[in-house]
Design an enzyme around this catalytic site. Structure first.
Site, mmCIF file in Angstrom:
data_model
loop_
_atom_site.group_PDB
_atom_site.id
_atom_site.type_symbol
_atom_site.label_atom_id
_atom_site.label_comp_id
_atom_site.label_asym_id
_atom_site.label_seq_id
_atom_site.Cartn_x
_atom_site.Cartn_y
_atom_site.Cartn_z
ATOM 1 N N HIS A 5 -6.968 -5.794 2.295
ATOM 2 C CA HIS A 5 -5.840 -5.195 3.002
ATOM 3 C C HIS A 5 -5.293 -6.246 3.957
ATOM 4 C CE1 HIS A 5 -6.792 -0.874 2.099
ATOM 5 N NE2 HIS A 5 -7.990 -1.405 1.917
ATOM 6 N N ASP A 22 0.851 -1.188 0.000
ATOM 7 C CA ASP A 22 0.000 0.000 0.000
ATOM 8 C C ASP A 22 0.892 1.245 0.000
ATOM 9 O OD1 ASP A 22 -1.731 2.218 1.118
ATOM 10 O OD2 ASP A 22 -3.188 0.582 1.103
ATOM 11 N N HIS A 27 -10.326 -5.214 -3.141
ATOM 12 C CA HIS A 27 -8.980 -5.460 -2.642
ATOM 13 C C HIS A 27 -9.035 -5.799 -1.166
ATOM 14 C CE1 HIS A 27 -9.795 -1.125 -2.420
ATOM 15 N NE2 HIS A 27 -8.963 -1.056 -1.388
#
Length: 119
Positions: free
Chosen positions: A107, A35, A105
């Protein structure tokens, strides 16, 4: 249409190598990358290469691909050495939940205490 790349999607551009990312794992169906605004010492995003808006869209449209995302998330956690004492897998769904890129997505967050509730 779900599953088709979108020209206006940042993550589709990462999949197509049009936008750089620090990739930590890749399979035929999934890409995992760091990220750019990490919220924990380990913060990796795991995305399907096919475009699905959010976790519910993915689960309904391609459950086997949803399983790939979760499997790779576990592999990334092991690779990043955050399986012990633990890590978090988070899917934000909708703008109100903090989803800012509308390509599903996961995390992967770890490397520090992750108390509940988050925030």
């Amino acid at each position: 249409m779900a599953g088709e790349p979108r020209v206006d999607c940042l993550f589709c551009k990462i999949v197509a190598n049009e936008v750089p990312a620090t990739v930590v794992r890749e399979t035929d169906t999934v890409v995992a990358f760091r990220d750019i605004n990490p919220q924990a010492p380990t913060h990796v995003l795991v995305i399907p290469k096919a475009h699905y808006r959010d976790a519910l869209d993915l689960a309904a449209g391609a459950p086997e691909l949803a399983a790939d995302v979760l499997r790779v998330a576990g592999e990334v956690a092991a690779q990043e050495s955050v399986t012990d004492p633990g890590y978090r897998i988070v899917f934000n769904t909708g703008a109100g939940a903090g989803q800012t890129v509308f390509h599903v997505h996961a995390h992967i967050l770890g490397g520090r205490g992750l108390e509940w509730p988050p925030g």
